[in-house]
Write a protein that holds these residues in place. Structure first.
Motif, PDB file in Angstrom:
ATOM      1  N   PRO A 136       0.803  -1.227   0.000  1.00 55.83           N
ATOM      2  CA  PRO A 136       0.000   0.000   0.000  1.00 55.83           C
ATOM      3  C   PRO A 136       0.832   1.271   0.000  1.00 55.83           C
ATOM      4  O   PRO A 136       0.372   2.324  -0.447  1.00 55.83           O
ATOM      5  N   SER A 137       2.076   1.201   0.499  1.00 55.39           N
ATOM      6  CA  SER A 137       2.917   2.389   0.596  1.00 55.39           C
ATOM      7  C   SER A 137       4.370   1.985   0.432  1.00 55.39           C
ATOM      8  O   SER A 137       4.719   0.810   0.517  1.00 55.39           O
ATOM      9  N   ALA A 138       5.224   2.980   0.194  1.00 54.73           N
ATOM     10  CA  ALA A 138       6.652   2.725   0.010  1.00 54.73           C
ATOM     11  C   ALA A 138       7.456   3.746   0.792  1.00 54.73           C
ATOM     12  O   ALA A 138       7.071   4.911   0.885  1.00 54.73           O
ATOM     13  N   GLY A 139       8.608   3.291   1.329  1.00 51.45           N
ATOM     14  CA  GLY A 139       9.424   4.177   2.139  1.00 51.45           C
ATOM     15  C   GLY A 139      10.745   4.546   1.513  1.00 51.45           C
ATOM     16  O   GLY A 139      11.364   5.536   1.893  1.00 51.45           O
ATOM     17  N   SER A 140      11.220   3.745   0.529  1.00 46.47           N
ATOM     18  CA  SER A 140      12.496   4.041  -0.115  1.00 46.47           C
ATOM     19  C   SER A 140      12.426   3.653  -1.586  1.00 46.47           C
ATOM     20  O   SER A 140      11.601   2.820  -1.986  1.00 46.47           O
ATOM     21  N   ILE A 141      13.324   4.266  -2.383  1.00 43.37           N
ATOM     22  CA  ILE A 141      13.341   3.972  -3.813  1.00 43.37           C
ATOM     23  C   ILE A 141      14.750   4.249  -4.342  1.00 43.37           C
ATOM     24  O   ILE A 141      15.424   5.178  -3.886  1.00 43.37           O
ATOM     25  N   ALA A 142      15.224   3.415  -5.278  1.00 48.61           N
ATOM     26  CA  ALA A 142      16.537   3.591  -5.885  1.00 48.61           C
ATOM     27  C   ALA A 142      16.488   3.059  -7.308  1.00 48.61           C
ATOM     28  O   ALA A 142      16.022   1.945  -7.542  1.00 48.61           O
ATOM     29  N   SER A 146      17.527   3.031 -16.360  1.00 48.60           N
ATOM     30  CA  SER A 146      16.163   3.490 -16.633  1.00 48.60           C
ATOM     31  C   SER A 146      15.178   2.339 -16.714  1.00 48.60           C
ATOM     32  O   SER A 146      13.984   2.556 -16.931  1.00 48.60           O
ATOM     33  N   SER A 147      15.673   1.096 -16.547  1.00 51.09           N
ATOM     34  CA  SER A 147      14.819  -0.068 -16.749  1.00 51.09           C
ATOM     35  C   SER A 147      14.541  -0.857 -15.470  1.00 51.09           C
ATOM     36  O   SER A 147      13.893  -1.896 -15.519  1.00 51.09           O
ATOM     37  N   LEU A 148      15.028  -0.348 -14.315  1.00 50.62           N
ATOM     38  CA  LEU A 148      14.825  -1.066 -13.059  1.00 50.62           C
ATOM     39  C   LEU A 148      14.722  -0.068 -11.906  1.00 50.62           C
ATOM     40  O   LEU A 148      15.586   0.793 -11.758  1.00 50.62           O
ATOM     41  N   VAL A 149      13.662  -0.213 -11.128  1.00 52.36           N
ATOM     42  CA  VAL A 149      13.444   0.649  -9.968  1.00 52.36           C
ATOM     43  C   VAL A 149      13.290  -0.244  -8.744  1.00 52.36           C
ATOM     44  O   VAL A 149      12.378  -1.071  -8.680  1.00 52.36           O
ATOM     45  N   TRP A 150      14.208  -0.083  -7.786  1.00 54.55           N
ATOM     46  CA  TRP A 150      14.124  -0.835  -6.541  1.00 54.55           C
ATOM     47  C   TRP A 150      13.245  -0.072  -5.551  1.00 54.55           C
ATOM     48  O   TRP A 150      13.427   1.131  -5.352  1.00 54.55           O
ATOM     49  N   VAL A 151      12.312  -0.784  -4.946  1.00 56.51           N
ATOM     50  CA  VAL A 151      11.340  -0.167  -4.041  1.00 56.51           C
ATOM     51  C   VAL A 151      11.399  -0.860  -2.692  1.00 56.51           C
ATOM     52  O   VAL A 151      11.399  -2.091  -2.627  1.00 56.51           O
ATOM     53  N   GLY A 152      11.454  -0.070  -1.637  1.00 54.98           N
ATOM     54  CA  GLY A 152      11.343  -0.602  -0.290  1.00 54.98           C
ATOM     55  C   GLY A 152       9.969  -0.284   0.269  1.00 54.98           C
ATOM     56  O   GLY A 152       9.723   0.856   0.683  1.00 54.98           O
ATOM     57  N   PRO A 153       9.036  -1.248   0.231  1.00 52.59           N
ATOM     58  CA  PRO A 153       7.759  -1.042   0.916  1.00 52.59           C
ATOM     59  C   PRO A 153       8.008  -0.909   2.425  1.00 52.59           C
ATOM     60  O   PRO A 153       9.150  -0.790   2.864  1.00 52.59           O
TER      61      PRO A 153
END
Length: 204
Positions: A136-142, A146-153
């Motif tokens: 539902p939400s995310a706290g970090s992103i890196a 341009s083809s990969l986005v790392w997300v820390g929920p």
């Protein structure tokens, strides 16, 4: 450095003060306010905000482009042109809190927010929220290229592939601990590798 506002922020406000190199001899110091310190002259000048700034939350660094240095607070995206004395608002999310932001190689700003992830186009000021049932939400992103986005929920690690619009979750069996990943400790190398920090250490 003798400045009453900076001294109060550092000593008494309970706000963190972060630093980023704007130029070879200029350092930006920022919390809910911003200052530029010249290592050459020793001068400290305060950077002003637009009158229509929403709220008074802390600033966080996004990255730098040919135009200048980019920041976000809880609701807005800002640009500080090199050498300028005032921040410019480039976009505002109104009632959605921004937690983290990072540039991808194609010039888009990816945001982790309380309503998931979002891509922001600085050229047109458009926010595009990407919905998923995975978190539902995310706290970090890196971003890695341009083809990969790392997300820390809120807990765990996820990858988003913009070209296909698909998500992939990673867990303990993949070498990604199911922990909270933090918004500030992140880094990209010249090889396109992305590092992100969590409560138990650094993940590459």
């Amino acid at each position: 450095i003798d400045d009453k506002h900076l001294s109060y922020t550092v000593r008494y406000s309970s706000r963190s003060v972060n630093l980023v190199n704007e130029a070879e001899a200029d350092i930006l110091m920022f919390s809910n306010r911003m200052w530029r310190y010249s290592c050459t002259s020793g001068n400290l000048t305060q950077i002003s905000f637009p009158e229509d700034r929403k709220g008074n939350s802390n600033l966080f660094h996004i990255g730098s482009t040919e135009e200048g240095t980019w920041f976000h607070d809880a609701h807005s995206i800002f640009l500080l042109p090199y050498g300028a004395s005032e921040l410019h608002i480039k976009g505002c999310t109104d009632n959605v809190n921004i937690r983290c932001g990072d540039f991808s190689d194609d010039g888009l700003i990816w945001l982790a927010t309380e309503e998931g992830i979002c891509r922001f186009n600085p050229k047109v000021g458009f926010f595009d929220f990407i919905k998923t049932a995975l978190f539902p939400s995310a706290g970090s992103i890196a971003c890695a290229g341009s083809s990969l986005v790392w997300v820390g929920p809120d807990v765990g690690l996820c990858a988003y592939l913009p070209d296909t619009g698909s998500f992939a979750m990673f867990g303990e069996s993949d070498g990604a601990p199911s922990i909270e990943y933090l918004n500030k400790p992140r880094m990209k190398t010249d090889k396109g590798e992305a590092y992100t920090g969590g409560v138990d250490g650094l993940l590459r």
